[in-house]
Design a protein around this motif. Structure first.
Motif, PDB file in Angstrom:
ATOM      1  N   ILE A 127      18.338  47.098  62.287  1.00 27.67           N
ATOM      2  CA  ILE A 127      19.541  46.993  63.120  1.00 27.67           C
ATOM      3  C   ILE A 127      20.518  45.962  62.567  1.00 27.67           C
ATOM      4  CG2 ILE A 127      20.388  46.357  65.422  1.00 27.67           C
ATOM      5  CD1 ILE A 127      17.776  47.382  66.577  1.00 27.67           C
ATOM      6  N   SER A 128      19.985  44.836  62.097  1.00 24.97           N
ATOM      7  CA  SER A 128      20.828  43.674  61.793  1.00 24.97           C
ATOM      8  C   SER A 128      21.848  43.921  60.682  1.00 24.97           C
ATOM      9  CB  SER A 128      19.947  42.476  61.418  1.00 24.97           C
ATOM     10  OG  SER A 128      19.197  42.764  60.250  1.00 24.97           O
ATOM     11  N   ASN A 170      23.553  46.694  59.814  1.00 22.94           N
ATOM     12  CA  ASN A 170      24.736  47.379  60.350  1.00 22.94           C
ATOM     13  C   ASN A 170      25.444  46.550  61.418  1.00 22.94           C
ATOM     14  OD1 ASN A 170      24.377  49.628  58.732  1.00 22.94           O
ATOM     15  ND2 ASN A 170      23.093  50.676  60.237  1.00 22.94           N
ATOM     16  N   LEU A 171      24.634  45.881  62.243  1.00 25.46           N
ATOM     17  CA  LEU A 171      25.214  45.096  63.325  1.00 25.46           C
ATOM     18  C   LEU A 171      26.049  43.935  62.782  1.00 25.46           C
ATOM     19  CD1 LEU A 171      25.386  44.780  66.383  1.00 25.46           C
ATOM     20  CD2 LEU A 171      23.338  43.349  66.285  1.00 25.46           C
ATOM     21  N   LEU A 209      29.309  45.199  61.487  1.00 23.62           N
ATOM     22  CA  LEU A 209      30.193  45.602  62.581  1.00 23.62           C
ATOM     23  C   LEU A 209      30.833  44.387  63.242  1.00 23.62           C
ATOM     24  CD1 LEU A 209      28.105  48.430  64.308  1.00 23.62           C
ATOM     25  CD2 LEU A 209      30.250  48.715  63.065  1.00 23.62           C
ATOM     26  N   ASP A 269      30.061  53.347  65.990  1.00 27.92           N
ATOM     27  CA  ASP A 269      29.165  52.897  64.915  1.00 27.92           C
ATOM     28  C   ASP A 269      27.967  52.131  65.482  1.00 27.92           C
ATOM     29  OD1 ASP A 269      30.772  54.031  63.012  1.00 27.92           O
ATOM     30  OD2 ASP A 269      31.851  52.183  62.530  1.00 27.92           O
ATOM     31  N   LEU A 270      28.206  51.333  66.511  1.00 29.78           N
ATOM     32  CA  LEU A 270      27.120  50.587  67.147  1.00 29.78           C
ATOM     33  C   LEU A 270      26.129  51.530  67.814  1.00 29.78           C
ATOM     34  CD1 LEU A 270      25.796  47.956  68.053  1.00 29.78           C
ATOM     35  CD2 LEU A 270      27.388  47.881  69.992  1.00 29.78           C
ATOM     36  N   THR A 311      23.899  53.009  65.250  1.00 30.09           N
ATOM     37  CA  THR A 311      22.928  52.005  64.795  1.00 30.09           C
ATOM     38  C   THR A 311      21.745  51.928  65.757  1.00 30.09           C
ATOM     39  OG1 THR A 311      24.651  50.689  63.712  1.00 30.09           O
ATOM     40  CG2 THR A 311      22.595  49.553  64.259  1.00 30.09           C
ATOM     41  N   ALA A 336      19.572  55.081  65.521  1.00 27.19           N
ATOM     42  CA  ALA A 336      18.768  55.062  64.290  1.00 27.19           C
ATOM     43  C   ALA A 336      17.511  54.212  64.450  1.00 27.19           C
ATOM     44  CB  ALA A 336      19.606  54.528  63.129  1.00 27.19           C
ATOM     45  N   SER A 367      21.080  54.354  74.534  1.00 28.57           N
ATOM     46  CA  SER A 367      22.208  53.858  73.734  1.00 28.57           C
ATOM     47  C   SER A 367      23.525  54.030  74.477  1.00 28.57           C
ATOM     48  CB  SER A 367      22.267  54.593  72.388  1.00 28.57           C
ATOM     49  OG  SER A 367      21.106  54.347  71.626  1.00 28.57           O
TER      50      SER A 367
END
Length: 388
Positions: A105-106, A108-109, A112, A125-126, A129, A132, A140
């Motif tokens: 996660i981190s 992409n996060l 962002l 986008d979040l 993430t 995924a 989500s």
């Protein structure tokens, strides 16, 4: 004559003086120097036998002191893994177990959050993430909608504040299933353990036994998996390790084994009976029906039993865990879950999906292979572990 004798005595004295005087090294001849060089060469090039050589290296490694100018690797300075694990706190252990999920996660996060503009593209986008990481579509969506609302209310623009808010929202969602095992008053308290093949039921029973023993409870294990070869032998190993009794039969009905275990526990004043069952897939209806039969037999001994019916889930299965929960819940009415192998997967977000779609209490989580790596589920610690 006298002159002759004088010469003799004089000669003897000179020989004694020569013997007392230190001998001056004479220049070696070509032949002798060659032979010395050959000896040196042979001595240097002589090979140590393999075993002796290895042994000498081992001794040297143990005895050689480390100098200040020596380059010491990070591995040399780091304590051994068992020592590290023993010093980790409760929350740190969960963070360590969720490392793969957090890493997924981190990346992409972080990218962002580094973008200052928080718009619809950011939220899209979040959401991707989170999905995924197996948080699931429904969970989500809920997280994103709540995040949008609070960002607007609190006028958040800073990325760090947004991440902290995301962590709070995730914690609130996970609190739906943060319900530790109820206080055990009635004895024998029967815990029925179910799950698919390979989920880790046997190992989980061993770890759960240790955890309950540490709380001062007495435990008896019922080897109700009479289908799988060596199942009772594996349970016996855990029983020996925890110094508790394991009741089994060479061949027999699993319901009978569990019934006998309950009788034995009552006679001996044992607090808790943990009953193992055979692994089965949700699609194997005849085996799922067998669980219902086991439950009926248990109720003949005690109408209120089993007092806890726990489904053991492998975190690696991801979204398939939702289907398992539905099928087993229909057969035996689940009262609790245990999620195992979280340290070996990036799909730790499945816990959030469960909280949204099947909010059955998550009693414990497995974050390692050691006997004390079964931890009580904490929503706050879990969210921290996912989004640190």
């Amino acid at each position: 004559m006298f002159d002759f004798l004088k010469k003799i005595f004089k000669g003897n004295d000179s020989k004694k003086a020569e013997s007392k005087a230190p001998k001056q090294p004479s220049a070696p001849s070509k032949k002798s120097s060659k032979s010395i060089e050959e000896v040196k060469k042979k001595t240097v090039t002589k090979k140590t036998p393999p075993i002796q050589k290895n042994k000498s290296k081992l001794i040297a490694a143990k005895t050689k002191p480390k100098l200040k100018n020596d380059k010491i690797s990070v591995q040399d300075q780091t304590p051994e893994a068992p020592e590290q694990q023993n010093t980790l706190s409760f929350s740190e252990k969960i963070k360590a177990g969720l490392k793969k999920t957090r890493d997924a996660i981190s990346v992409n996060l972080s990218s962002l959050i580094s973008i200052k503009k928080i718009d619809q593209n950011f939220y899209d986008d979040l959401e991707m993430t989170l999905i995924a990481a197996d948080v699931g579509y429904a969970a989500s969506q809920q997280i994103i909608e709540e995040l949008k609302k609070r960002v607007k209310q609190e006028r958040i623009e800073d990325g760090t504040e947004l991440k902290q808010l995301l962590k709070v929202i995730l914690t609130e969602l996970l609190q739906e299933i943060e319900k530790p095992l109820i206080h055990i008053k009635q004895t024998p308290f029967v815990i029925l353990v179910v799950g698919v093949n390979g989920a880790g039921k046997t190992t989980t029973i061993g770890k759960l036994t240790k955890l309950l023993l540490d709380e001062g409870k007495s435990v008896l294990i019922a080897a109700g998996d009479t289908f799988r070869a060596a199942a009772k032998e594996q349970l016996q190993v855990w029983g020996d390790r925890n110094n508790v009794t394991v009741i089994s039969q060479e061949t027999g009905d699993p319901s009978a084994v569990i019934y006998d275990s309950m009788q034995s526990a009552k006679a001996k004043g044992i607090d808790i009976v943990i009953a193992d069952t055979a692994g089965r897939l949700p699609t194997q209806k005849h085996l799922i029906d067998e669980l219902a039969k086991i439950k009926k037999v248990i109720k003949k001994f005690d109408e209120s039993a089993p007092h806890e019916t726990i489904l053991v889930l492998d975190a690696n299965t991801g979204q398939n865990a939702i289907n398992q929960i539905k099928t087993f819940n229909e057969a035996v009415t689940l009262t609790g879950l245990i999620m195992t192998k979280l340290d070996g997967t990036a799909k730790g977000g499945i816990v959030a999906a469960i909280a949204k779609e099947n909010p059955i209490p998550l009693r414990f989580i497995g974050v390692g292979e050691k006997i004390d790596d079964l931890k009580i589920f904490s929503a706050e610690d879990y969210a921290e572990g996912m989004l640190e």
